[in-house]
Design a protein around this motif. Structure first.
Motif, short mmCIF file in Angstrom:
data_model
loop_
_atom_site.label_atom_id
_atom_site.label_comp_id
_atom_site.label_asym_id
_atom_site.label_seq_id
_atom_site.Cartn_x
_atom_site.Cartn_y
_atom_site.Cartn_z
N SER A 601 0.85 -1.20 0.00
CA SER A 601 0.00 0.00 0.00
C SER A 601 0.88 1.24 0.00
CB SER A 601 -0.96 0.00 1.19
OG SER A 601 -0.26 -0.07 2.39
N PHE A 602 0.30 2.33 -0.53
CA PHE A 602 1.06 3.54 -0.81
C PHE A 602 0.42 4.75 -0.12
CE2 PHE A 602 1.28 0.54 -4.28
CZ PHE A 602 2.64 0.43 -4.53
N HIS A 603 1.24 5.61 0.47
CA HIS A 603 0.74 6.81 1.15
C HIS A 603 1.49 8.03 0.63
CE1 HIS A 603 -1.09 4.07 4.15
NE2 HIS A 603 0.05 3.42 4.08
N GLY A 604 0.77 9.08 0.31
CA GLY A 604 1.42 10.30 -0.14
C GLY A 604 0.63 10.97 -1.25
N ASN A 605 1.20 12.01 -1.82
CA ASN A 605 0.52 12.79 -2.86
C ASN A 605 0.89 12.28 -4.25
OD1 ASN A 605 -0.46 14.25 -0.76
ND2 ASN A 605 0.31 16.23 -1.44
N PHE A 606 0.06 11.40 -4.79
CA PHE A 606 0.24 10.86 -6.14
C PHE A 606 -1.03 10.12 -6.51
CE2 PHE A 606 2.48 8.14 -3.02
CZ PHE A 606 1.54 7.13 -2.94
N PHE A 607 -1.09 9.61 -7.73
CA PHE A 607 -2.21 8.76 -8.14
C PHE A 607 -1.62 7.41 -8.54
CE2 PHE A 607 -5.22 7.21 -11.45
CZ PHE A 607 -6.31 7.04 -10.62
N VAL A 608 -2.17 6.33 -7.99
CA VAL A 608 -1.67 4.98 -8.31
C VAL A 608 -2.27 4.57 -9.65
CG1 VAL A 608 -1.40 2.61 -7.51
CG2 VAL A 608 -1.55 4.46 -5.84
N ARG A 609 -1.43 4.58 -10.68
CA ARG A 609 -1.93 4.35 -12.03
C ARG A 609 -2.16 2.86 -12.30
NH1 ARG A 609 1.42 7.15 -16.64
NH2 ARG A 609 0.67 9.04 -15.60
N SER A 610 -1.24 2.02 -11.90
CA SER A 610 -1.47 0.57 -11.98
C SER A 610 -1.11 0.02 -10.61
CB SER A 610 -0.61 -0.04 -13.09
OG SER A 610 0.76 0.15 -12.81
N THR A 611 -0.93 -1.27 -10.50
CA THR A 611 -0.75 -1.83 -9.16
C THR A 611 0.38 -1.20 -8.37
OG1 THR A 611 0.56 -3.57 -10.18
CG2 THR A 611 -1.73 -4.08 -9.69
N ASP A 612 1.46 -0.82 -9.07
CA ASP A 612 2.60 -0.28 -8.33
C ASP A 612 3.25 0.91 -9.02
OD1 ASP A 612 3.64 -1.63 -10.45
OD2 ASP A 612 5.31 -2.53 -9.35
N LEU A 613 2.59 1.48 -10.04
CA LEU A 613 3.16 2.63 -10.75
C LEU A 613 2.50 3.91 -10.25
CD1 LEU A 613 5.18 3.24 -13.10
CD2 LEU A 613 3.15 3.50 -14.55
N LEU A 614 3.30 4.79 -9.66
CA LEU A 614 2.77 6.01 -9.07
C LEU A 614 2.94 7.16 -10.06
CD1 LEU A 614 4.31 5.60 -5.50
CD2 LEU A 614 2.24 4.58 -6.44
N ALA A 615 1.82 7.78 -10.43
CA ALA A 615 1.87 8.88 -11.40
C ALA A 615 2.02 10.20 -10.67
CB ALA A 615 0.59 8.88 -12.24
N MET A 616 3.01 10.98 -11.08
CA MET A 616 3.28 12.27 -10.44
C MET A 616 3.52 13.31 -11.53
SD MET A 616 6.03 10.90 -7.71
CE MET A 616 5.60 9.84 -6.35
N PRO A 617 2.51 14.13 -11.85
CA PRO A 617 2.71 15.17 -12.86
C PRO A 617 3.91 16.06 -12.56
CG PRO A 617 0.40 14.97 -12.35
CD PRO A 617 1.13 14.07 -11.38
N THR A 618 4.12 16.37 -11.29
CA THR A 618 5.37 17.01 -10.88
C THR A 618 5.83 16.34 -9.59
OG1 THR A 618 4.42 18.70 -9.44
CG2 THR A 618 4.62 19.27 -11.78
N VAL A 619 7.12 16.41 -9.34
CA VAL A 619 7.65 15.92 -8.06
C VAL A 619 8.26 17.11 -7.33
CG1 VAL A 619 9.11 14.22 -6.91
CG2 VAL A 619 8.21 13.74 -9.18
#
Length: 941
Positions: A601-619
Motif C-alpha cells: 500500500s502507498f501513502h502520499g501525494n500521487f495517483f496509483v496508475r497501476s498496481t505499483d506505478l505512481l503517477a506524479m505530474p510534478t515531483v
C-alpha cells in the motif's frame, strides 16, 4: 565422512552444518556454539573435521562470555555462507587472528573470483559506531570480518584458520540489542538526532567499498534495517515493514550532489527491469552481470566500459551507478513518450472582495514579480499564464514583445471556454514586459471589487484547457469557499459535530468534482498547488484533494492579513521558495524489491496508475512518500535490495531517471529485528496510516490503532526478549533504539491532525493531516515532537557561529516542569515558534531582547523580534534564524511571544507543544506509559 563425536570431551556434541559444510560444536549445558573442536586434534586436520584449533580449549574470559551466540543456521542466514568458508587453499596463507582493518578489504571485482587484495579505503567523514549503542571497547568490523588479507611476502603464515574464526564471533559483529525500561528512562530529545541502527551487510555484498553504496537515509529509509526472513517472524515482532522515500530532497550546503550519468548507457535486468547497482554480481569474466533482485543473468552493455567523453576505454569500477546508492541517469529517447515539454505555470488568483481586502492579491502579485528571475527558465522555454476569478473568469492576453496586456472576461462559468486561442499561455522570456506590467497593476484593477463569491472550479477547468496539451503546474491562490459553478461546496462546519464520531466526515471531500478533476489532471501531467487564505471556513479537506492526487502541495494561511508584516513576510517567503523550486515534470515512480517482497500500500501525494506505478505530474522537492511492504514467502537470500526509480523530465527539458538503491540484510532472529528497528521511519509510517484511517473510518479508530500498535510492539518485545515472558512485569521493556517510539506515538495522538478535541476547526485539522502525510522525516519529527530550548541560561557559545554554523542550545524534555518564572524559552515544531517569557523575567532581559523597559509593557502575539546592539539579542536572533533555516522545505515559521500570564488561548497553544504534560483529556507521558504497561500486562498485573 567421519564424525568427531567419539573424540569429544563430555558435555559437547557435534552437528554437521550443511550450508557451511563444516562441523559445528555445541556445549550441551549452555547451548554455546563454536566452529573449532573443543579439544586438541592429534592429526592437525582430521578428515571431516574443521581446521585445527590451538592446543587448548578456547579461553572463557568474561569479555567473550558477553558475546552473543548464534545457532549455525541463524548465522548463515544473516551473514551468508561466504562468512563461514575460509579462503581456498594454503596459497593465500593463514590469517592473523584480528579484525580486518580498513586498508585490507576486498578489491571490487576480484572478490567475485575469490581473489583478495589490499585496498585503501578512504575514511568516511563523520563515521558512526559500527552498531547502535556500541560499547567503545568492541572492535570495529568493516565489511569482511577477520579475513581477506594476505601476509606480506616472505612472512610465515599464522598456523590454523581456527584462530581467525574464534576472533570472528558473529554475534559480536551484529547489531547489539540493549533493553531499556520506559518507566525509568524518560525521553531524551537528542535520541531523535541519532542515526538509525546500522545496516550490517554480509561481506562482499557490494561490488564497491564506497561509503555511498547504500542510499542515504534522507532519501530512503526502511522501518527495519534487518529484514525478517519470513512473514511469521515479522508478525511476531508486530513492527510494520515499510519504506519512507523523499526522492528529491533539497541539498543543503555541504551535501553531496547526486552523481549524474550522462552517457545514456543504462544497464537493466531483462526480467525484472532493475537498474544496475552496487549489489549486482559480475560473472563470466565480467561480460555478464547477475541481478541482485531476481538472479537473472544479463549482458553488460558494450559501451559500459567506454569513456565517451574522452573516447577511450573507461574504468568500470569508477562508474557512479556501481559506487552510489543514489544516482541519476540522463535517459535516451526510448524513455520518452513525447519530447520533453517546457515547464508551465498558470496562476489562478482569487480577486473577490475578501482576497483584495486581506492584501493577499497585492502580496501574491508582488512576490511573483520579484521572483520572475527565480522561476526555472534556463532554456527560455518556460510558459506562464494568468487567470483571476471571483464569480467570473478574467483572462489576460500577453502578446510577445508588447508592453501591455488586455483583459478578457468570461462570465459564463457553466460552459467554460477560452476567449482567445493564442497569447493566454505565453513564453515567460518573450512576454516579460507585458507580464511585469500586468503584475504591477493587477491589484489596483480590482481594488474596488465588492463581489463576494468564488468560481474556483470553472477557473480550474479553464486553466486545464489552456495547458492540458503540455502539462505543468496550476498554482491556486484562493481566499474563499468555492461557491459558484462546478465544484461549489457549502459551509459544512458544524461545532456540534466536532469531537464526535461524525467529525471524520468533515475530513472527507464534500464534492466528487475535486477527485475526478484531479485524476483528469494527473492523466494530462498537470499538478495543482493550493495556497489557501480564508479567515472563515474554506473546506481545506475538499480543496487539498487536488494536490493529493496530482502530487502537488497545500499551504494554509488562516486569517491572513497582509497589513501584519509577519503574515506578508511568511507568505512571500514560502511562495517565493515554491516558485524558485526546480520541478520534475511528467514523472512516474516505481519501487522494486527482491524476490518475495511486495509493495502492498502507498501513502502520499500521487495517483496509483497501476498496481505499483505512481503517477506524479510534478515531483516537488522535500515531499515524502510512505510505502508498506509485505513478505509473501520465506526469503532465503542473505540480504534484500529495495530500489526506487523516478522517471521524469527536468524543468530544463532533459529526461532523467533517479535511482535510489538500499540493500538490507535478512535475519531469522527476532532480537535482530528489534535491534534494527528505525523508530523515526516507524513513526513516519504510522503517521501516514493514522491519517488514512481517520478519513476512511473515524478519528477515534485512528487513535485506537496507534495506541494498540504501540501495545502490540511492547507485548511482542516483553514476550520474546525479556525474562518476564507472558507474565506480569513491573517494567515496560523495549529495545534501546525504540525508546522514543512511545513518546512519538504520544506526540501523534496529541497532534492537531489526530487529537481528541471538540475545539479544533476542521480546516486546521485537515491541514495538519496534509503535513503529517507529506513532510519528510527530518521535518515531521519536530512537528510531532517539538523542540524546547532554554535561552536565558544557555551556554555563552550558543547563538554564535561555530564550525557547523550557529551553535544551538541543548533541547529539553517537553514538560512545563522545565519552565522557570524568570526564564526565556523557545518552543518550536517546524511550523510555529513560541518565545515563552516568564512573569518574573528581569527588566534587563526584557530590555536586551525586546527593547522594552519591563515585562508589564510587553505584548504577546505574533511578532518580529528586533535585532539590538547587544550580544544576547544577537544570539537569540541567531537561534531563531537557524531554527527557520535548518530544516528542509519552504516553511517559514511565525514567531509568537507568549507571556506566562498572557492570553489563555495563546498560552494553551504553546503549552500544547509540551506533549509530556497532561492536557485536557489527554494523558501526560507518565500516565501514557502507565496505560501502556497496564495494557501490556493485561489483567494479570
Amino acid at each position: 565422512m567421519s564424525s568427531p563425536a567419539q573424540q569429544l570431551p563430555p558435555g559437547w556434541t557435534a552437528e554437521w552444518d550443511q550450508n557451511a559444510q563444516r562441523w559445528l560444536f555445541i556445549e550441551t549445558a549452555t547451548g554455546r556454539t563454536q566452529w573449532e573442536p573443543p579439544f586438541p586434534d592429534p592429526e592437525g586436520m582430521s578428515p571431516g573435521l574443521n581446521p585445527a584449533p590451538s592446543a587448548s580449549p578456547p579461553p572463557q574470559s568474561t569479555h567473550h562470555a558477553k558475546r552473543r551466540q548464534y545457532a549455525a543456521g541463524q548465522t548463515q542466514a544473516y551473514y551468508g555462507a561466504d562468512a563461514m568458508v575460509a579462503p581456498p587453499g594454503p596459497a593465500y596463507g593463514a590469517v592473523p587472528a584480528q579484525p580486518a582493518q580498513p586498508s585490507q578489504l576486498f578489491t571490487p571485482g576480484l572478490a567475485a573470483e575469490g581473489q583478495f587484495a589490499q585496498q585503501q579505503v578512504p575514511p568516511q567523514p563523520g563515521a558512526q559506531p559500527p552498531y547502535y549503542g556500541a560499547a567503545p571497547q568492541e572492535p570495529e568490523y568493516i565489511n569482511a570480518p577477520g579475513f581477506g588479507q594476505q601476509p606480506a611476502y616472505g612472512q610465515a603464515p599464522v598456523a590454523g584458520l581456527a584462530d581467525q574464526f574464534s576472533q570472528m564471533n558473529m554475534g559480536q559483529k551484529g547489531l547489539r540489542l540493549f533493553t531499556t525500561n520506559l518507566l525509568t528512562a524518560p525521553p531524551e530529545p537528542l535520541e531523535l538526532h541519532r542515526p538509525p541502527p546500522d545496516i550490517i551487510l554480509p561481506p562482499n555484498s557490494s561490488l564497491s567499498n564506497s561509503p555511498f553504496a547504500n542510499a542515504d537515509t534522507s532519501y530512503q529509509r526502511c522501518t527495519l534495517n534487518a529484514i525478517p526472513t519470513s512473514n511469521s517472524l515479522l508478525s511476531k515482532s508486530k513492527i510494520p515493514l515499510g519504506l519512507v522515500i523523499t526522492p528529491y530532497r533539497t541539498l543543503k550546503e555541504g551535501d553531496e550532489p547526486v552523481p549524474l550519468v550522462t552517457d545514456t548507457v543504462i544497464a537493466r535486468c531483462r526480467r525484472c527491469r532493475t537498474y544496475i547497482n552496487p549489489y549486482v554480481q559480475f560473472i563470466d569474466g565480467g561480460n555478464r552481470w547477475r541481478c541482485c533482485m531476481c538472479s537473472m543473468s544479463n549482458e553488460v552493455p558494450q559501451l559500459f566500459d567506454w569513456d565517451q567523453a574522452r573516447n577511450q576505454p573507461g574504468d568500470r569500477w569508477a562508474r557512479a551507478e556501481l559506487n552510489h546508492g543514489v544516482v541519476e541517469f540522463v535517459a535516451p529517447t526510448e524513455y520518452m513518450v513525447r519530447p520533453p515539454q517546457p515547464a508551465v505555470y498558470i496562476f489562478l488568483i482569487d480577486v473577490s472582495h475578501n482576497a483584495i481586502q486581506s492584501g493577499m492579491v497585492a502580496t501574491a502579485t508582488r512576490t511573483i514579480l520579484e521572483n520572475l528571475d527565480r522561476i526555472p527558465n534556463e532554456d527560455s522555454r518556460t510558459k506562464v499564464g494568468f487567470i483571476v476569478f471571483d464569480v467570473s473568469l478574467h483572462f489576460f492576453s500577453l502578446p510577445a514583445g508588447a508592453t501591455d496586456s488586455s483583459m478578457l472576461v468570461v462570465s459564463d462559468i457553466d460552459d467554460v471556454f477560452l476567449p482567445k486561442p493564442t497569447d493566454l499561455l505565453v513564453n515567460l522570456t518573450e512576454s516579460r514586459p507585458a507580464i511585469e506590467a500586468l503584475l504591477g497593476r493587477l491589484n489596483d484593477m480590482f481594488q474596488e471589487n465588492h463581489i463576494i463569491g468564488s468560481a474556483l472550479g470553472p477557473a480550474l477547468q479553464a486553466a486545464f484547457k489552456m495547458m492540458s496539451h503540455i502539462g505543468g503546474k496550476i498554482v491556486v491562490l484562493s481566499s474563499s469557499l468555492p461557491s459558484h459553478g462546478a465544484g461549489a461546496v457549502k459551509n459544512r462546519e458544524d461545532p456540534k459535530v466536532l469531537g464526535t464520531s461524525k467529525e471524520s466526515g468533515l475530513l472527507q471531500p464534500a464534492s466528487p468534482f475535486y477527485k475526478t478533476f484531479a485524476i483528469e489532471c494527473s492523466r494530462a501531467q498537470v499538478a495543482v498547488d493550493m495556497f489557501l487564505f480564508s479567515a472563515a471556513y474554506q473546506d481545506v479537506a475538499t480543496l487539498a484533494c487536488l494536490p493529493h492526487y496530482t502530487s502537488g502541495q497545500s499551504y494554509f494561511y488562516p486569517a491572513f492579513n497582509a497589513s501584519r508584516t509577519e503574515d506578508a513576510v511568511k507568505f512571500a517567503h514560502e511562495f517565493g521558495e515554491v516558485l524558485a523550486m526546480p520541478i520534475m515534470l511528467e514523472a512516474v515512480m516505481r519501487v522494486r524489491a527482491s524476490k518475495n517482497l511486495r509493495m502492498s500500500s502507498f501513502h502520499g501525494n500521487f495517483f496509483v496508475r497501476s498496481t505499483d506505478l505512481l503517477a506524479m505530474p510534478t515531483v516537488p522537492q522535500d515531499l515524502s512518500y510512505a510505502i508498506e511492504i509485505q513478505i509473501e514467502d520465506n526469503i532465503t537470500a542473505p540480504f534484500v535490495v529495495l530500489q526506487t526509480a523516478v522517471l521524469h523530465t527536468t524543468c530544463y527539458g532533459e529526461r532523467r531517471i533517479r535511482v535510489i538503491t538500499s540493500a538490507i540484510p535478512t535475519t531469522n532472529s527476532l532480537s535482530d529485528v528489534f535491534a534494527s528497528a528505525d523508530q523515526v521511519a516507524i513513526a513516519t509510517l504510522l503517521a501516514n496510516k493514522a491519517v488514512e484511517r481517520s478519513i476512511t473510518h473515524k478519528l477515534e479508530d485512528a487513535r485506537d490503532a496507534l495506541f494498540n500498535k504501540m501495545v502490540e510492539i511492547l507485548q511482542a518485545y516483553k514476550a520474546s526478549m525479556t525474562a518476564a515472558g507472558a507474565g506480569a512485569s513491573a517494567q515496560l521493556a523495549i529495545s534501546e533504539n525504540l525508546k522514543m517510539l512511545a513518546v512519538l506515538t504520544l506526540g501523534l495522538l496529541k497532534n492537531v491532525g489526530i487529537r481528541q478535541s471538540a475545539q479544533i476547526p476542521p480546516d486546521l485539522r485537515a491541514y495538519a493531516q496534509c503535513l503529517l502525510t507529506t513532510l519528510p522525516s527530518q521535518v515531521l519529527m519536530p512537528y510531532i515532537y517539538p523542540t524546547f530550548y532554554s535561552l536565558h541560561n544557555m551556554p555563552p557559545e550558543c547563538g554564535t557561529v561555530g564550525e557547523q554554523g550557529v551553535i544551538m542550545p541543548q533541547p529539553l524534555p517537553l514538560t512545563s516542569e522545565r519552565l522557570e518564572r524568570h526564564g526565556l524559552f523557545l518552543i518550536e515544531d517546524g511550523q510555529t515558534i513560541f518565545l515563552w517569557v516568564g512573569r518574573d523575567a528581569v527588566p534587563q532581559l526584557i530590555m536586551d531582547v525586546f527593547n522594552l523597559p519591563s515585562y508589564e509593557v510587553l505584548r504577546g502575539g505574533k511578532t518580529t523580534l528586533p535585532l539590538l546592539e547587544n550580544a544576547f539579542s544577537q544570539r537569540v536572533n541567531a537561534v531563531i534564524q537557524k531554527t527557520r533555516e535548518m530544516r528542509r522545505g519552504v516553511y517559514y515559521p511565525h514567531l509568537y511571544v507568549v507571556k506566562e500570564d498572557g492570553e489563555p488561548p495563546l498560552r494553551l497553544w504553546a503549552l500544547s507543544c509540551l506533549i509530556q504534560d497532561r492536557a485536557d483529556v489527554l494523558p501526560s507521558y507518565q500516565q501514557f506509559i502507565s496505560q501502556l504497561r497496564d495494557k501490556v500486562n493485561g489483567s494479570s498485573y
